[in-house]
Structures are given as structure tokens and as C-alpha cells.
Design a protein around this motif. Structure first.
Motif, short mmCIF file in Angstrom:
data_model
loop_
_atom_site.label_atom_id
_atom_site.label_comp_id
_atom_site.label_asym_id
_atom_site.label_seq_id
_atom_site.Cartn_x
_atom_site.Cartn_y
_atom_site.Cartn_z
N ASP A 150 0.53 -1.05 0.10
CA ASP A 150 -0.27 0.13 0.04
C ASP A 150 1.24 1.47 0.05
OD1 ASP A 150 -2.26 -1.27 0.08
OD2 ASP A 150 -2.49 -1.23 2.28
N LEU A 151 2.25 1.11 0.63
CA LEU A 151 2.89 2.49 1.01
C LEU A 151 4.38 2.30 -0.39
CD1 LEU A 151 3.37 2.34 4.57
CD2 LEU A 151 1.79 3.80 3.19
N GLY A 152 3.82 1.58 -1.48
CA GLY A 152 5.09 1.18 -1.65
C GLY A 152 6.11 1.30 -1.37
N LEU A 153 6.80 0.06 -0.38
CA LEU A 153 7.83 0.21 0.28
C LEU A 153 8.53 -1.11 -0.11
CD1 LEU A 153 7.10 1.07 4.14
CD2 LEU A 153 8.51 2.20 2.58
N ILE A 154 9.77 -1.25 -0.72
CA ILE A 154 10.35 -2.25 -0.98
C ILE A 154 10.45 -2.83 0.10
CG2 ILE A 154 12.62 -2.87 -2.68
CD1 ILE A 154 12.73 -0.01 -3.40
N VAL A 155 10.71 -4.32 -0.77
CA VAL A 155 11.18 -5.32 0.48
C VAL A 155 12.04 -6.35 0.28
CG1 VAL A 155 9.82 -6.93 2.11
CG2 VAL A 155 8.96 -5.87 1.34
N TYR A 156 13.26 -6.68 0.64
CA TYR A 156 14.64 -7.20 0.53
C TYR A 156 13.91 -7.96 1.96
CZ TYR A 156 17.56 -3.41 -1.68
OH TYR A 156 18.68 -3.00 -2.44
N PHE A 157 14.70 -8.93 1.52
CA PHE A 157 15.41 -10.40 2.42
C PHE A 157 16.43 -11.07 2.06
CE2 PHE A 157 10.50 -10.76 0.87
CZ PHE A 157 9.83 -11.07 2.17
N HIS A 158 16.56 -11.62 2.75
CA HIS A 158 17.91 -11.97 2.75
C HIS A 158 18.04 -13.60 2.48
CE1 HIS A 158 21.26 -14.14 4.23
NE2 HIS A 158 20.99 -15.23 4.76
N THR A 159 18.59 -14.06 1.45
CA THR A 159 17.91 -15.53 0.87
C THR A 159 19.64 -15.50 0.47
OG1 THR A 159 18.43 -14.93 -1.13
CG2 THR A 159 15.78 -14.78 -0.52
N GLY A 160 19.62 -17.19 0.46
CA GLY A 160 20.80 -18.24 -0.17
C GLY A 160 21.46 -18.67 1.63
N TRP A 161 21.91 -18.30 2.19
CA TRP A 161 23.42 -18.45 2.98
C TRP A 161 23.57 -17.65 3.70
CZ3 TRP A 161 28.15 -18.09 5.21
CH2 TRP A 161 28.59 -19.44 5.17
N SER A 162 23.86 -18.26 5.05
CA SER A 162 24.10 -18.08 6.03
C SER A 162 25.05 -19.32 7.33
CB SER A 162 23.62 -16.81 7.71
OG SER A 162 22.46 -17.47 7.91
N GLY A 163 26.70 -18.66 7.54
CA GLY A 163 26.78 -19.84 8.66
C GLY A 163 26.66 -20.07 9.42
N SER A 164 25.93 -21.85 10.07
CA SER A 164 25.10 -22.44 11.32
C SER A 164 26.87 -21.81 12.63
CB SER A 164 25.62 -23.65 11.51
OG SER A 164 25.03 -24.43 10.20
N PHE A 165 26.53 -21.07 13.72
CA PHE A 165 26.60 -20.16 14.74
C PHE A 165 26.34 -21.09 15.79
CE2 PHE A 165 23.49 -17.73 13.22
CZ PHE A 165 22.87 -16.83 14.24
N GLU A 166 26.60 -20.85 16.82
CA GLU A 166 26.12 -21.40 18.27
C GLU A 166 26.25 -19.97 19.32
OE1 GLU A 166 27.76 -24.12 21.62
OE2 GLU A 166 28.64 -24.72 20.41
N MET A 167 24.76 -19.78 19.81
CA MET A 167 24.81 -18.56 20.84
C MET A 167 24.16 -18.97 22.31
SD MET A 167 23.29 -14.59 19.43
CE MET A 167 21.95 -15.48 18.51
#
Length: 306
Positions: A150-167
């Protein structure tokens, strides 16, 4: 030509909560990036650049404009504030373009925040739905998409890969939530929503291109790819395939804060490398006009920059 880096950050370390730069660096190192890829050994996202540093680098490399963004992942106490991004833009309004962020599962609160970030002059949002272990098409996020449309806002999505990490004794980074194929339903259900697949799905760039062919509202950027996430020959084939499919006009260069002094020269060298190594000989050549589109003109069109 105009050069636009379509994906970057200005943040402070405290914005990232539990998700520290050391965690990000370790996940990349454990995957072997530091040994096998010619990329900066440390992530550029968590407080690496201050605003004057970024502008100086842009000037040095001839980059005209930079997209910077916010992030909101309450699960990890990550909060790069929309107001912080807007304040940075006020200092260099002719050089910076801003994306905000909201908690994807925040419901009505997030919808209201979209009005607020729109009033700040931010032109879209960045989402990392994998941070909440949800798929982009999860119907709980649909009110956010409806409001952005409705507002004409663009939406970026992270896609593809990120390393596994422990927290805190738990491992994160499940790949299935990051796969580019999950943007398809979002694009179909919200045909007027401008969607950007950040990183172009990385190893799944062919799928990304086919989805861009299928969905007029799906764009992609290549942030970080020139610095080593995929081999240069795959980068060349991505651009050639995009041209052959007729979707090169929706593919944008970006760095994700990989040093522009490393990233941009390699990206610019792709046409020469293609010829030197005879990469993709049955596919169309990459011309200077193609590179002009890729390095800036496409992003200018997405962001309505004349």
C-alpha cells in the motif's frame, strides 16, 4: 554512468545484541571462507564502518549512492533503529538511500512502525525471516507485506546462505528458511510489492533468475558475491544468464559491506574475464551497457532516482 551499491550498513556494535561480529566471523571461518575466498576476514556489518569512512570509500571508488539499512530481530536483541538510519541519511541526503526494518512477526505493532519509517523517508524494509525460523511466505507476515504494498515500500529478504553459529548453547542458521524459492509465493500473493532477493540466492542463483523471469515484481542483488561467495565464473554466468533470460534489468550490484575497494574492481572486470577465459561462449557477451545497468541504472530505476 551512475554507480549504486544496493546493499550496505552503517551500524554500531551495540545494535547487534547477542549477534556479535565475532559470531559472524567465526561462522564464516568455520565454513572455510577465510582460507578459500579472497574476501575480508571480518564481517563489515557489525560496526566496521563509521559514516565518514563509508563516504570516503565511496568517493575513492566513484560510487554515487549507497543503500543502508536497519534490522530488527528481537530473538537476538538485534535492533538497528530506523531512526538511526534516517539520521545518517540526513547528513548525506544526496549519497545515501535508506531501508528500515520491522519485526516480521510483530503483527499490528510492526504495521504501525511501517507508517513511522515511511514518514522518516525510508524507502523500504530489510527482513531476515530466517532469524525467527520462519519462511517468507508465512501468513503471519502478510499484514506487513500488505502495508508495504500500500505504501509502495520495497522489501529486501536475506536469501542464500549464512553460516551455522552457536549462541548461548544453541546452534542457529537453518538453511531451509533462507532458500530463494520461498519468495515465489510472496511475489504471487502480492503482485504490486517490489521484492528484492538479497544475495540472489547465492548458490541458487539460477533458481533466483527463473523466479525473476516468472515474477515481474522480483529483483535481486549480488551483494558480496564478487568477493568470494561464488567463483568469478559463476558470477559471469549469472549475468550472462540474466541477459539471455531478459531479467538483467532487475539485477543489481551490492556489497553487503564487503570493501568496495575489493568488490567493485572485480565486478568491473567480469566482461574481460569472460572473454579471457571464454566463459559462457554460447551466451550473449556482457557489454558496457549491461554493466551500466548492473552497477547502477537498475537500482536507480527501483528507487526512482533520475
Amino acid at each position: 554512468m551512475m554507480i549504486i551499491d544496493s546493499h550496505g550498513w552503517i551500524t554500531e556494535k551495540e545494535h547487534w545484541g547477542k549477534f556479535t561480529g565475532e559470531i559472524m566471523d567465526s561462522s564464516a571461518a568455520e565454513a572455510g571462507w577465510s582460507e578459500t575466498r579472497d574476501m575480508h576476514e571480518q564481517t563489515g556489518i557489525v560496526g566496521r564502518y563509521k559514516l565518514p569512512d563509508l563516504i570516503e570509500m565511496m568517493d575513492e571508488m566513484g560510487v554515487d549512492k549507497q543503500v543502508i539499512m536497519a534490522m530488527d530481530i528481537p530473538r537476538w536483541n538485534v535492533k538497528v533503529p530506523n531512526e538511526f538510519v534516517a539520521e545518517n541519511i540526513k547528513q548525506y541526503p544526496d549519497r545515501l538511500i535508506g531501508l528500515g526494518s520491522v519485526h516480521d512477526l510483530g503483527g499490528l505493532k510492526s504495521v504501525k512502525e511501517l507508517d513511522e519509517l515511511y514518514s522518516l523517508g525510508l524507502q523500504g524494509i530489510k527482513l531476515a525471516t530466517h532469524g525467527n525460523d520462519v519462511y517468507p511466505w508465512d501468513e503471519r507476515i502478510w499484514p506487513v507485506y500488505e502495508k508495504c504494498q500500500d505504501l509502495g515500500l520495497i522489501v529486501y529478504f536475506h536469501t542464500g546462505w549464512s553460516g551455522s553459529f552457536e549462541m548461548e548453547g544453541k546452534t542457529y542458521g537453518v538453511w531451509k528458511y533462507q532458500r530463494v524459492e520461498h519468495l515465489d509465493e510472496v511475489c504471487v500473493e502480492f503482485p504490486k510489492l517490489r521484492v528484492v532477493a538479497a544475495h540472489a540466492g547465492i548458490a541458487e542463483w539460477k533458481t533466483c533468475l527463473m523466479l525473476m523471469l516468472k515474477n515481474k515484481n522480483l529483483w535481486a542483488n549480488t551483494d558480496g558475491l564478487a568477493a568470494g561467495y561464488i567463483p568469478p565464473e559463476d558470477y559471469i554466468l549469472m549475468i550472462k544468464n540474466a541477459k539471455a533470460l531478459g531479467v538483467l534489468n532487475k539485477l543489481m550490484w551490492g556489497t553487503d559491506n564487503v570493501d568496495q575497494r575489493l568488490d567493485l574492481p572485480l565486478a568491473r572486470s567480469l566482461p574481460e574475464l569472460a572473454k579471457k577465459h571464454n566463459i559462457g561462449p554460447t551466451m550473449p557477451d556482457i557489454t558496457q551497457e549491461d554493466m551500466d545497468l548492473f552497477l547502477g541504472h537498475n537500482a536507480a530505476r527501483l528507487y526512482n532516482i533520475k
